[in-house]
Scaffold this motif. Sequence first.
Motif, PDB file in Angstrom:
ATOM      1  N   PHE A 284       0.820  -1.209   0.000  1.00 47.47           N
ATOM      2  CA  PHE A 284       0.000   0.000   0.000  1.00 47.47           C
ATOM      3  C   PHE A 284       0.857   1.263   0.000  1.00 47.47           C
ATOM      4  N   ALA A 285       2.022   1.203   0.632  1.00 48.53           N
ATOM      5  CA  ALA A 285       2.938   2.346   0.597  1.00 48.53           C
ATOM      6  C   ALA A 285       3.469   2.568  -0.816  1.00 48.53           C
ATOM      7  N   CYS A 286       3.693   1.469  -1.548  1.00 47.57           N
ATOM      8  CA  CYS A 286       4.169   1.575  -2.926  1.00 47.57           C
ATOM      9  C   CYS A 286       3.057   1.964  -3.898  1.00 47.57           C
ATOM     10  N   MET A 287       1.805   1.740  -3.490  1.00 47.78           N
ATOM     11  CA  MET A 287       0.644   1.972  -4.354  1.00 47.78           C
ATOM     12  C   MET A 287      -0.333   2.905  -3.626  1.00 47.78           C
ATOM     13  N   PRO A 288       0.026   4.179  -3.443  1.00 46.77           N
ATOM     14  CA  PRO A 288      -0.804   5.066  -2.609  1.00 46.77           C
ATOM     15  C   PRO A 288      -2.207   5.300  -3.143  1.00 46.77           C
ATOM     16  N   GLY A 289      -2.465   5.002  -4.400  1.00 49.84           N
ATOM     17  CA  GLY A 289      -3.799   5.218  -4.949  1.00 49.84           C
ATOM     18  C   GLY A 289      -4.771   4.085  -4.668  1.00 49.84           C
ATOM     19  N   VAL A 290      -4.316   3.003  -4.045  1.00 49.09           N
ATOM     20  CA  VAL A 290      -5.167   1.843  -3.794  1.00 49.09           C
ATOM     21  C   VAL A 290      -5.954   2.042  -2.505  1.00 49.09           C
ATOM     22  N   ASP A 291      -7.251   1.801  -2.550  1.00 50.91           N
ATOM     23  CA  ASP A 291      -8.121   1.903  -1.382  1.00 50.91           C
ATOM     24  C   ASP A 291      -7.980   0.631  -0.565  1.00 50.91           C
ATOM     25  N   ARG A 292      -7.384   0.744   0.615  1.00 46.60           N
ATOM     26  CA  ARG A 292      -6.951  -0.418   1.377  1.00 46.60           C
ATOM     27  C   ARG A 292      -8.093  -1.361   1.776  1.00 46.60           C
ATOM     28  N   GLU A 293      -9.171  -0.843   2.341  1.00 45.87           N
ATOM     29  CA  GLU A 293     -10.197  -1.715   2.911  1.00 45.87           C
ATOM     30  C   GLU A 293     -10.861  -2.600   1.863  1.00 45.87           C
ATOM     31  N   PRO A 294     -11.367  -2.051   0.752  1.00 47.57           N
ATOM     32  CA  PRO A 294     -11.955  -2.950  -0.252  1.00 47.57           C
ATOM     33  C   PRO A 294     -10.929  -3.876  -0.894  1.00 47.57           C
ATOM     34  N   PHE A 295      -9.690  -3.399  -1.027  1.00 51.95           N
ATOM     35  CA  PHE A 295      -8.641  -4.245  -1.595  1.00 51.95           C
ATOM     36  C   PHE A 295      -8.418  -5.473  -0.712  1.00 51.95           C
ATOM     37  N   LEU A 296      -8.360  -5.273   0.594  1.00 52.97           N
ATOM     38  CA  LEU A 296      -8.125  -6.393   1.500  1.00 52.97           C
ATOM     39  C   LEU A 296      -9.307  -7.362   1.523  1.00 52.97           C
ATOM     40  N   ALA A 297     -10.514  -6.839   1.351  1.00 56.72           N
ATOM     41  CA  ALA A 297     -11.676  -7.734   1.251  1.00 56.72           C
ATOM     42  C   ALA A 297     -11.570  -8.605   0.005  1.00 56.72           C
ATOM     43  N   ASP A 298     -11.169  -7.991  -1.113  1.00 58.32           N
ATOM     44  CA  ASP A 298     -10.980  -8.756  -2.351  1.00 58.32           C
ATOM     45  C   ASP A 298      -9.828  -9.757  -2.195  1.00 58.32           C
ATOM     46  N   TYR A 299      -8.778  -9.328  -1.536  1.00 56.75           N
ATOM     47  CA  TYR A 299      -7.610 -10.184  -1.287  1.00 56.75           C
ATOM     48  C   TYR A 299      -8.030 -11.458  -0.562  1.00 56.75           C
ATOM     49  N   ALA A 339      -9.005 -19.349   7.621  1.00 51.85           N
ATOM     50  CA  ALA A 339      -8.853 -17.965   8.077  1.00 51.85           C
ATOM     51  C   ALA A 339      -9.589 -17.002   7.150  1.00 51.85           C
ATOM     52  N   ASN A 340      -9.482 -17.205   5.849  1.00 53.06           N
ATOM     53  CA  ASN A 340     -10.147 -16.305   4.911  1.00 53.06           C
ATOM     54  C   ASN A 340     -11.661 -16.457   4.936  1.00 53.06           C
ATOM     55  N   LEU A 341     -12.147 -17.657   5.245  1.00 55.14           N
ATOM     56  CA  LEU A 341     -13.596 -17.859   5.319  1.00 55.14           C
ATOM     57  C   LEU A 341     -14.231 -17.083   6.466  1.00 55.14           C
ATOM     58  N   GLN A 342     -13.434 -16.671   7.432  1.00 52.46           N
ATOM     59  CA  GLN A 342     -13.973 -15.916   8.567  1.00 52.46           C
ATOM     60  C   GLN A 342     -14.112 -14.426   8.264  1.00 52.46           C
ATOM     61  N   LYS A 343     -13.615 -13.981   7.138  1.00 52.35           N
ATOM     62  CA  LYS A 343     -13.631 -12.552   6.817  1.00 52.35           C
ATOM     63  C   LYS A 343     -15.028 -12.112   6.372  1.00 52.35           C
ATOM     64  N   PRO A 344     -15.360 -10.834   6.611  1.00 53.90           N
ATOM     65  CA  PRO A 344     -16.655 -10.311   6.148  1.00 53.90           C
ATOM     66  C   PRO A 344     -16.814 -10.508   4.636  1.00 53.90           C
ATOM     67  N   GLY A 345     -18.025 -10.837   4.235  1.00 54.31           N
ATOM     68  CA  GLY A 345     -18.313 -11.072   2.829  1.00 54.31           C
ATOM     69  C   GLY A 345     -18.183 -12.509   2.398  1.00 54.31           C
ATOM     70  N   MET A 346     -17.670 -13.368   3.292  1.00 55.22           N
ATOM     71  CA  MET A 346     -17.444 -14.765   2.945  1.00 55.22           C
ATOM     72  C   MET A 346     -18.520 -15.681   3.525  1.00 55.22           C
ATOM     73  N   GLU A 347     -19.633 -15.112   3.948  1.00 58.65           N
ATOM     74  CA  GLU A 347     -20.652 -15.891   4.645  1.00 58.65           C
ATOM     75  C   GLU A 347     -21.198 -17.048   3.798  1.00 58.65           C
ATOM     76  N   ALA A 348     -21.437 -16.806   2.513  1.00 57.07           N
ATOM     77  CA  ALA A 348     -22.033 -17.860   1.680  1.00 57.07           C
ATOM     78  C   ALA A 348     -21.079 -19.039   1.513  1.00 57.07           C
ATOM     79  N   VAL A 349     -19.820 -18.746   1.254  1.00 56.14           N
ATOM     80  CA  VAL A 349     -18.842 -19.826   1.086  1.00 56.14           C
ATOM     81  C   VAL A 349     -18.598 -20.522   2.417  1.00 56.14           C
TER      82      VAL A 349
END
Length: 363
Positions: A284-299, A339-349
Motif C-alpha cells: 500500500f505504501a508503494c501503491m498510494p492510490g489503492v483503497d486499502r479496505e476494499p482491496f483487503l476484502a478482495d484479497y 482464516a479467509n472464510l472468517q472474513k466479512p463477505g465470505m458468509e455464503a462460502v
Amino acid sequence: MSDREAERIEFLKGAGLADARRDPLPGDASTRRYERLTTPTGASLMLMDQAPAAESPPCDPAWTPQQRRAAGWNATARLSAGRIEAFAAVSNLFRGAGLSTPEIIAVDAGSGFAVIEDFGDDLFARVIEDGEPAAPLYLAAVEALAKLHLNAVMPDVLSGPGGDWPLLTYDAVALQGGADLFVQWMPKLNPALDFGAAALAEWDAAWAPIAAMGEAKAWSVAHRDYHAENLIWLPQRSGDRRVGMIDFQDAVLAHPSWDLHSLLQDARRDVAPELEAVALDHYFACMPGVDREPFLADYAALAALNEARILGVFARLIARDGKPRYRAFMPRMWRHLEANLQKPGMEAVRGWFARHVPVEVRT
C-alpha cells in the motif's frame, strides 16, 4: 534415442550449443523439463523443453465459455499450456517494466525449445532456509509487484522472440473453473465427501459473486504463480531487480491482489502472519492510490478461491497422478482457507463448507 531427444540435440546444435554438458533438473508438477547447460568455456545456461503436444490446447481468445470447457482444462483456466512463445512474450513484458526475467538466448517455439539465462539455484525458499532473513526478500518481491502494476504496458497481444501471445483476462469462467477443482477432486481423495447436485448448485452460487468481482477488477498483469519457489534471489542486482522471476508463462490480466496472496499465503512454506501484514503495508505504501479496505476484502475472497483451487490441484496430483508428497502441503492450505472464510463477505462460502465439509476432514 527418442524422437524428442533427437529434436533436442538438433535444436542445441542450431543454437551453437552442441558441445554443452547437459544436466537435467528435477521435475515439478508440470509437463515442462529443464536442463542446465554448461558450455566448454564454463558459461551456464538453461534449456527449457515443453513439447507442444504434451498439453491440451490453450485458449483461443475468440472461444465462448462452452468452447473453452470443451477444449479442456488449459482453455477453461486460460493457462498457456506451457507454450514457449508465451514465456518469451511475457518475459518481454516484464523486462519492459524494469523487472528481472531470464534473457532468451535461442528459441524454437514451434518445437517447444528455448535456451535462457541461468539465474542459478538461489530460490527464495532455499536461501531463507539457509539463514537469509525473509523480510527483505519478501519486501523486494512486493516492490517488484508494485512496479509491475504501475509500469507494465499491457496490449491485447504481447510480442516476443517466439512470436505473439494474447494477454487474456483471468475471467469468471477461469476463476470458477479453478474453484471447481475442489468439488471435482476432493471426493476422489476422501470418499467421505459426497457432493450431490444441490450441493454443487450451492457451490456455484456461493463463488459466483467472487469470480465476477475478480473479472471486473482485473486491471493489472499477474505472474499467476508468484511464490518463493518461483523467485530467485539476485543480490548482485539492485532494488526490485534482485527478484529474479521464472515460470510466468501463464500471466493474465487479473485482480492486483492475485500475486500478493500467492506470495504471502504460500502453499509450500509458512509465511509468518506478522510478515504478511508488513508486506501488505509495504504494497500500500508503494501503491498510494489503492483503497486499502476494499482491496483487503478482495484479497481475502480471491485467496480463499485460490486455496480451494490448490486443494483440488493437490487432490488431483495425489489421487490421479500418484504423487503423495503433495498431501504434506494440504494442512497449510486448509489453515489459510479457514482464516479467509472468517472474513466479512465470505458468509455464503463459509456456510457451504459448514454444511458439506466436516471439520475433521479439513486436513
